[in-house]
Write a protein that holds these residues in place. Structure first.
Motif, short mmCIF file in Angstrom:
data_model
loop_
_atom_site.label_atom_id
_atom_site.label_comp_id
_atom_site.label_asym_id
_atom_site.label_seq_id
_atom_site.Cartn_x
_atom_site.Cartn_y
_atom_site.Cartn_z
N SER A 160 0.81 -1.29 -0.09
CA SER A 160 0.06 0.08 0.13
C SER A 160 0.87 0.99 -0.04
O SER A 160 1.98 1.13 0.26
CB SER A 160 -0.75 -0.04 1.22
OG SER A 160 0.03 0.37 2.52
N GLU A 161 0.25 2.45 -0.24
CA GLU A 161 1.28 3.71 -0.14
C GLU A 161 1.96 3.90 1.23
O GLU A 161 3.03 4.35 1.25
CB GLU A 161 0.38 4.79 -0.74
CG GLU A 161 -0.21 4.82 -2.04
CD GLU A 161 -1.10 6.09 -2.31
OE1 GLU A 161 -1.01 7.11 -1.81
OE2 GLU A 161 -1.60 6.34 -3.48
N THR A 162 1.24 3.64 2.37
CA THR A 162 1.62 3.90 3.64
C THR A 162 2.85 2.85 3.64
O THR A 162 4.11 3.13 4.24
CB THR A 162 0.57 3.68 4.73
OG1 THR A 162 -0.36 4.58 4.58
CG2 THR A 162 1.17 3.78 5.90
N ARG A 180 5.94 3.85 1.67
CA ARG A 180 6.68 5.14 2.19
C ARG A 180 7.36 4.63 3.36
O ARG A 180 8.66 5.05 3.65
CB ARG A 180 5.52 6.20 2.50
CG ARG A 180 6.13 7.40 3.05
CD ARG A 180 4.97 8.56 3.27
NE ARG A 180 5.67 9.80 3.65
CZ ARG A 180 6.35 10.75 2.98
NH1 ARG A 180 6.35 10.53 1.51
NH2 ARG A 180 7.07 11.91 3.29
#
Length: 448
Positions: free
Chosen positions: A83-85, A88
């Motif tokens: 996921s994006e989280t 990151r």
């Protein structure tokens, strides 16, 4: 028992466990001392969904190290599933060396985000590395080395060493006020020496220094000839850039060998054993297209002797295309399997999934090129039946090549024969026989 034999047993052990228990089995192996490089090889031996699940369950401190140890396509397959989280948080843990390793295989936007998350010190080291080309050792130098002034005493040196946050070093590098390299000493010699001894008296003799502009291949050769576990890298001003060690040299040597091995079939050493079928089909299909051009050239050459060929002239002209397309498709699969077998990544637990994956790639490429070649042959000889005949033969031969590209090296390995040496000869025979039989057999039924 060799490291790769151990790895094969461990992959088998994980494969045989229930899916929800597989991460626990892998983590138990890590607790027993398994290194990140071995964990990376294990992840490569599993289909993408399983490898992502296994990676997520690894100890957090191993996430970056394991991803860096895997091949580029394997690393991307895991990052794409985050996921994006998650992505990151993963990028935020990168250091300069890891980012250098990842930079060539990730999209620019992800690299830009990773750079924005680097700490100031790491960013400076990353910028220094980017002053060198990809094939220059200065780019890949480990810049986090322990340096101390060359003209101090041993007791003073010990105080400075204690202030470093790095792990206990094997070697320490001596520099002057201008940060020029003045020698290398063994940490153990420092510990054993009298406090008032000058540190420069402990300098090791016959230490090879590497120019930062030296190529990777030349640096690896220098490392092989050296008796030291690490060598210093200097720039043109004799300033210390960093070091390379035997682990880096061994890894680079393996990559150079695999690149040469895979290049012959239009593939590279970073290719994933379980890459998505569509992606692999597209990548290998390009090479099949290139091969088609050479096969057409052979067919045109045969066509020059049209007057001396019997009434089945069209069949004789098109036969080399059938054999050649099956041959190159089989060689791609065979090369991938032989490489994976050398690393003991193939076990009874993943063979079926691997055959299924290769058959899917073969089916897609077979249908694609059958349509192209069938249409070309039909237009060339003004015969739709001839076009359909060669199209069927192409589909059959490429799928057969994919299947036997997996089976032949496995059988040869069971018979204690070297699949890297004997596999291509047998595979060529199989694809020629199957291709010509399918082509000429079908033609005899529908055209004569």
């Amino acid at each position: 028992m060799s490291e790769f034999q151990d790895l094969s047993i461990q992959i088998e052990q994980i494969s045989q466990a229930e899916e929800h228990e597989q991460p626990s089995v892998l983590n138990e192996l890590i607790e027993q001392g398994m290194e990140s490089s071995s964990v990376g090889l294990i992840l490569e031996a599993f289909p993408i969904e399983q490898r992502v699940r296994l990676w997520r369950e690894l100890p957090l401190e191993m996430h970056i190290e394991v991803l860096t140890e895997t091949r580029a396509e394997v690393r991307i397959s895991i990052l794409d599933a985050l996921s994006e989280t998650e992505l990151r948080l993963t990028l935020a843990k990168l250091d300069n060396l890891s980012l250098i390793e990842w930079a060539d295989s990730l999209p620019d936007d992800i690299i830009a985000e990773a750079i924005s998350l680097l700490e100031k010190d790491e960013l400076e080291l990353y910028d220094q590395a980017n002053e060198y080309d990809d094939d220059e050792i200065g780019r890949w130098a480990d810049r986090k080395v322990m340096t101390i002034p060359f003209n101090i005493s041993v007791d003073r040196a010990k105080l400075l060493i204690d202030k470093y946050n790095y792990e206990q070093p094997e070697h320490i590098y001596l520099i002057d006020k201008q940060k020029r390299f003045r020698g290398m000493v063994d940490y153990s010699d420092v510990l054993k020496s009298e406090p008032k001894t000058r540190i420069k008296q402990l300098v090791l003799e016959h230490v090879t220094t590497l120019s930062a502009k030296l190529t990777l291949a030349e640096s690896v050769e220098a490392m092989e000839r050296s008796s030291f576990s690490a060598l210093p890298i200097l720039d043109e001003r004799k300033l210390l850039v960093g070091e390379i060690d035997w682990k880096f040299a061994l890894s680079t040597q393996r990559e150079i060998y695999e690149t040469r091995l895979m290049a012959g079939t239009g593939m590279d050493e970073g290719d994933d054993l379980f890459a998505p079928v569509l992606k692999s089909s597209q990548k290998r299909g390009v090479w099949l297209g290139i091969n088609l051009l050479t096969a057409i050239l052979a067919s045109v050459t045969i066509g020059l002797f049209e007057n001396v060929i019997s009434q089945v002239v069209a069949l004789a002209i098109l036969m080399p295309i059938v054999g050649s397309m099956g041959g190159i498709a089989g060689s791609q699969t065979l090369t991938l399997i032989v490489r994976s077998m050398a690393l003991n990544q193939i076990t009874s637990g993943n063979r079926f999934a691997l055959i299924k994956n290769e058959l899917g790639i073969g089916a897609i490429n077979g249908l694609l090129w059958a349509i192209i070649i069938g249409a070309m042959a039909g237009l060339w000889f003004q015969s739709p039946i001839l076009g359909a005949t060669i199209a069927l033969a192409i589909v059959v031969n490429i799928i057969t090549a994919a299947l036997f590209g997996v089976l032949i090296p496995l059988v040869l390995d069971k018979l204690k024969l070297d699949p890297a040496l004997a596999g291509s000869v047998i595979l060529t025979t199989v694809t020629d026989v199957v291709g010509f039989f399918a082509f000429l057999g079908t033609a005899s039924l529908v055209m004569l």
